[in-house]
Scaffold this motif. Structure first.
Motif, PDB file in Angstrom:
ATOM      1  N   ALA A   1       0.832  -1.203   0.000  1.00 54.49           N
ATOM      2  CA  ALA A   1       0.000   0.000   0.000  1.00 54.49           C
ATOM      3  C   ALA A   1       0.869   1.256   0.000  1.00 54.49           C
ATOM      4  CB  ALA A   1      -0.932   0.003   1.212  1.00 54.49           C
ATOM      5  N   THR A   2       0.332   2.331  -0.555  1.00 54.49           N
ATOM      6  CA  THR A   2       1.030   3.615  -0.558  1.00 54.49           C
ATOM      7  C   THR A   2       0.662   4.404   0.691  1.00 54.49           C
ATOM      8  OG1 THR A   2      -0.735   4.734  -1.770  1.00 54.49           O
ATOM      9  CG2 THR A   2       0.997   3.657  -3.068  1.00 54.49           C
TER      10      THR A   2
ATOM     11  N   LEU B   1      -3.019   6.828   4.942  1.00 55.57           N
ATOM     12  CA  LEU B   1      -3.379   8.026   5.688  1.00 55.57           C
ATOM     13  C   LEU B   1      -4.596   8.750   5.114  1.00 55.57           C
ATOM     14  CD1 LEU B   1       0.063   9.694   6.478  1.00 55.57           C
ATOM     15  CD2 LEU B   1      -1.372   8.342   7.996  1.00 55.57           C
ATOM     16  N   GLY B   2      -4.809   8.609   3.829  1.00 55.13           N
ATOM     17  CA  GLY B   2      -5.810   9.427   3.151  1.00 55.13           C
ATOM     18  C   GLY B   2      -5.122  10.484   2.310  1.00 55.13           C
TER      19      GLY B   2
ATOM     20  N   ASP C   1       9.097   0.091   5.356  1.00 57.27           N
ATOM     21  CA  ASP C   1       9.442   0.843   6.555  1.00 57.27           C
ATOM     22  C   ASP C   1       8.576   2.083   6.746  1.00 57.27           C
ATOM     23  OD1 ASP C   1      11.339  -0.885   7.446  1.00 57.27           O
ATOM     24  OD2 ASP C   1      13.055   0.207   6.649  1.00 57.27           O
ATOM     25  N   HIS C   2       8.241   2.780   5.658  1.00 56.36           N
ATOM     26  CA  HIS C   2       7.464   4.003   5.832  1.00 56.36           C
ATOM     27  C   HIS C   2       6.054   3.690   6.332  1.00 56.36           C
ATOM     28  CE1 HIS C   2       6.225   2.760   1.773  1.00 56.36           C
ATOM     29  NE2 HIS C   2       5.153   3.521   1.925  1.00 56.36           N
ATOM     30  N   LEU C   3       5.505   2.517   5.979  1.00 56.11           N
ATOM     31  CA  LEU C   3       4.208   2.124   6.509  1.00 56.11           C
ATOM     32  C   LEU C   3       4.322   1.682   7.964  1.00 56.11           C
ATOM     33  CD1 LEU C   3       2.653   0.152   3.508  1.00 56.11           C
ATOM     34  CD2 LEU C   3       2.448   2.572   4.086  1.00 56.11           C
TER      35      LEU C   3
ATOM     36  N   GLY D   1       6.655   6.778  -8.834  1.00 59.02           N
ATOM     37  CA  GLY D   1       6.042   7.463  -7.709  1.00 59.02           C
ATOM     38  C   GLY D   1       4.529   7.371  -7.758  1.00 59.02           C
ATOM     39  N   SER D   2       3.898   7.867  -6.694  1.00 62.23           N
ATOM     40  CA  SER D   2       2.441   7.763  -6.610  1.00 62.23           C
ATOM     41  C   SER D   2       1.775   9.024  -6.087  1.00 62.23           C
ATOM     42  CB  SER D   2       2.059   6.586  -5.690  1.00 62.23           C
ATOM     43  OG  SER D   2       2.639   6.768  -4.413  1.00 62.23           O
ATOM     44  N   SER D   3       2.519   9.928  -5.460  1.00 69.31           N
ATOM     45  CA  SER D   3       1.910  11.125  -4.904  1.00 69.31           C
ATOM     46  C   SER D   3       1.795  12.199  -5.987  1.00 69.31           C
ATOM     47  CB  SER D   3       2.732  11.647  -3.731  1.00 69.31           C
ATOM     48  OG  SER D   3       4.044  11.961  -4.132  1.00 69.31           O
TER      49      SER D   3
END
Length: 691
Positions: A106-107, A112-113, A151-153, A471-473
């Motif tokens: 998951a991103t 977070l939304g 790690d970021h999740l 990327g995804s953002s």
């Protein structure tokens, strides 16, 4: 009660009284969510996911405001929803508890939304789309293969678990909402361990394995086939059992406040946690909550010794580990010694009388200054000395470990040895902080902490159109700029799908760290092998912390062997390293060629996973005429693959041939003496030379 999942009470082990560890841990954390969730560890195919998904249908429904996407509790005035405010006239409705699954890929935006793209592009409005953590509030958050979570999740989960809230500051909006959920994770230890920070956030842990008794295995297969043939009919047969189990969970929840945790029970919990040398006080709190929940589940109004023992077996195994290479588990003999055989004494009665008195306890009836008659004798139990310390002649009764069987003893080079003595298996010393090795260039692998990479995390270095690995953002500025640069549109900007731009970020990736270790006779000196194993163990610990994949190749005698195929379980690698013998000839060419085969195979599996080859050898190649030439040819072959390589030179003594340095030059590799793998030792040496 209808459910599309396999019934909880139909799982073998959850259909009997008492429940097995898996069923009991899930039930207890449902009775008391403050326990903090469950981590289920076990091999694949042991009904981990089946049990978790079946649990959600047993939990009582919750009340929510109609239209509230954040599921705040209408009865709790301290909870505020971003969709609110909600007044007394807002309808309240009941709905089942949600089971929200968090995919390992998951991103951050999905968790977070994020900005509601449709409203932003069509209406020009900045609106927030809730993420998975908002949906999981007051429900279950399930992470399958939680040890593979990026790690970021993991950082996001740690923040939410610690504070119970989620704060989002991005894309022109600021949102904060409550996020309290029951975290349940499942994992296969063979795929790697969990970060200690996240591991400690799980209240309970369970180690499960497939049953070995044939009748139990046959029953599992029978029930699974019956469910697959007719899911509705199978669930119908267990409907009453499911209702009874759900009612018992609700009754235990209501009884929690009536369960009494005596002072003696609380002190005994503290003694148990101290005996197992757990870090911090979270273990004491979780054990106490679990013992209370277990007493409520059993219908008792006071915590007993049995409740504490059952709670400790579930709450302490994952908290007593000192480093990632220790085996999990709990010494139940030590636990029984600390708990003792007698039941917990009741608390002394409250002082009575008109004045009450200043002393809260009664004076002992015998003598002034007499010891407490209720306490244990000074010479009994583990409380006499350091908790958990063995006394008496116990060490003499511990059998010596069996010597390691020689590897390849039927080969010509081992048959020629007249002695049948086992090959030496030197042990590694305590690991140290090693130097950091990275892969050259910039990759696009999974998020990690080793080499430079373009991915979804890190500093923003540009923007591009959406696509794999880009990327995804959303990069809002570049999206608007692309739309504004289109000719012939006049003054009004119209956004089109082809105008979308996402951020390109430069961060760190994980790598495949492949060890190719010389285990030949030239390495058999015990002191030298201990030094080499310590260096490799230190690098393995570094790979664990950086979330790398590791593999181990050893070469000795006449062949090379892939001792450990690439895996994320550095625990297994450490065990294989510890058992590695030494002796025989040095087939250096075979070791390098085996490394080349492993690299090619792993590139076919995942082209983005870049390898880092660590060759540990003194550079000597033996095994017949032409061994040196074949080794150099193999080095040229490995260099042609473009693999970043480090040669750790294990040569020692006053007379050194420098063959490892020659090998490093042919491999286009960095050359490093084994003593300089230690980052602190290298820093001290540099400081001494500078002085």
């Amino acid at each position: 009660m209808r459910s599309s999942h396999f019934p909880f009470s139909a799982i073998v082990g959850c259909d009997t009284e008492p429940l097995d560890d898996l069923g009991l841990s899930l039930v207890l954390t449902s009775v008391s969510p403050e326990i903090g969730g469950v981590l289920v560890r076990g091999e694949k195919g042991t009904a981990k996911s089946t049990a978790v998904r079946a649990l959600a249908s047993l939990l009582p429904p919750i009340d929510v405001h109609r239209g509230d996407r954040f599921s705040v509790d209408p009865a709790d005035p301290g909870q505020h929803s971003p969709d609110g405010p909600f007044g007394p006239e807002t309808p309240v409705e009941s709905r089942p508890v949600r089971l929200v699954e968090l995919p390992v890929g998951a991103t951050e935006d999905r968790v977070l939304g994020s900005l509601h793209l449709e409203q932003a592009l069509t209406r020009g409005q900045v609106a927030y789309e809730p993420g998975l953590l908002a949906r999981a509030h007051r429900g279950l958050l399930y992470v399958d293969e939680v040890n593979l979570l990026h790690d970021h999740l993991v950082d996001l989960l740690l923040d939410a678990a610690a504070t119970g809230r989620v704060t989002v500051e991005r894309d022109g909006f600021s949102v904060e909402h409550t996020a309290r959920f029951l975290l349940i994770g499942t994992m296969n230890p063979e795929e790697g361990e969990l970060r200690p920070q996240l591991l400690d956030r799980f209240g309970l842990t369970v180690e499960i394995a497939a049953p070995t008794e044939p009748r139990a295995r046959a029953e599992v297969v029978r029930r699974r086939m019956a469910y697959d043939t007719d899911p509705a009919g199978f669930a119908e047969r267990y409907r009453e059992t499911e209702r009874a189990l759900s009612a018992r969970i609700a009754e235990a929840r209501d009884a929690l406040d009536r369960v009494r945790l005596s002072e003696a029970a609380l002190l005994k919990i503290a003694e148990v946690c101290a005996a197992f040398e757990v870090d911090g006080l979270r273990a004491d709190i979780v054990t106490a909550r679990t013992a209370v929940a277990h007493a409520a589940w059993e219908g008792r109004t006071e915590v007993t010794r049995a409740d504490i023992r059952r709670a400790a077996t579930l709450s302490l195994p994952h908290r007593r580990r000192r480093n990632p290479f220790d085996a999990p588990g709990l010494d139940e003999e030590l636990l029984d010694r600390v708990l003792g055989e007698e039941e917990l004494p009741p608390d002394p009665p409250e002082p009575s009388g008109p004045d009450g008195g200043d002393d809260p306890v009664d004076t002992p009836p015998e003598g002034d200054g007499a010891p407490d008659a209720e306490g244990p004798e000074p010479t009994e139990g583990p409380a006499d000395g350091p908790i958990g310390e063995e006394t008496g002649p116990e060490p003499e009764t511990i059998p010596e470990p069996a010597p390691h069987e020689p590897v390849g003893e039927d080969r010509p080079d081992s048959e020629s040895r007249p002695s049948a003595a086992p090959l030496p298996t030197a042990k590694a010393a305590a690991p140290y902080r090693p130097r950091t090795f990275t892969v050259r260039g910039t990759g696009e692998g999974a998020d990690g902490r080793r080499s430079r990479a373009i991915g979804t995390r890190g500093r923003r270095v540009g923007a591009s159109r959406p696509g794999p690995g880009r990327g995804s953002s959303l990069h809002l500025v570049e999206t608007v700029r692309a739309a504004a640069s289109r000719p012939g549109e006049g003054e009004r900007i119209r956004l089109r799908p082809e105008d979308l731009r996402v951020a390109i970020r430069e961060g760190r990736e994980s790598n495949l760290v492949l060890f190719c270790v010389d285990a030949s006779g030239s390495m058999a000196a015990r002191k030298r092998m201990t030094e080499v194993k310590t260096a490799i163990l230190s690098l393995l610990l570094d790979a664990y912390r950086r979330r790398d994949k590791v593999g181990l190749i050893t070469f000795r005698g006449s062949t090379a062997e892939l001792t450990l195929p690439p895996t994320r379980s550095v625990d297994v690698a450490a065990v294989r390293l510890d058992e590695m013998p030494a002796g025989g000839r040095t087939p250096l060419a075979e070791g390098l060629l085996e490394a080349a085969r492993v690299v090619r195979r792993e590139r076919l599996r995942d082209a983005r996973l870049r390898p880092l080859l660590v060759v540990v050898t003194d550079g000597r190649a033996t095994g017949g005429r032409g061994a040196v030439g074949r080794a150099l040819d193999a080095a040229d072959h490995v260099a042609g693959l473009g693999v970043t390589t480090v040669v750790v030179d294990s040569e020692s003594g006053p007379l050194r041939l420098g063959l490892a340095a020659t090998l490093a030059a042919r491999l286009d590799a960095d050359h490093l003496p084994v003593g300089e793998v230690d980052a602190d030792a290298l820093s001290d040496a540099v400081r001494e030379r500078a002085a």
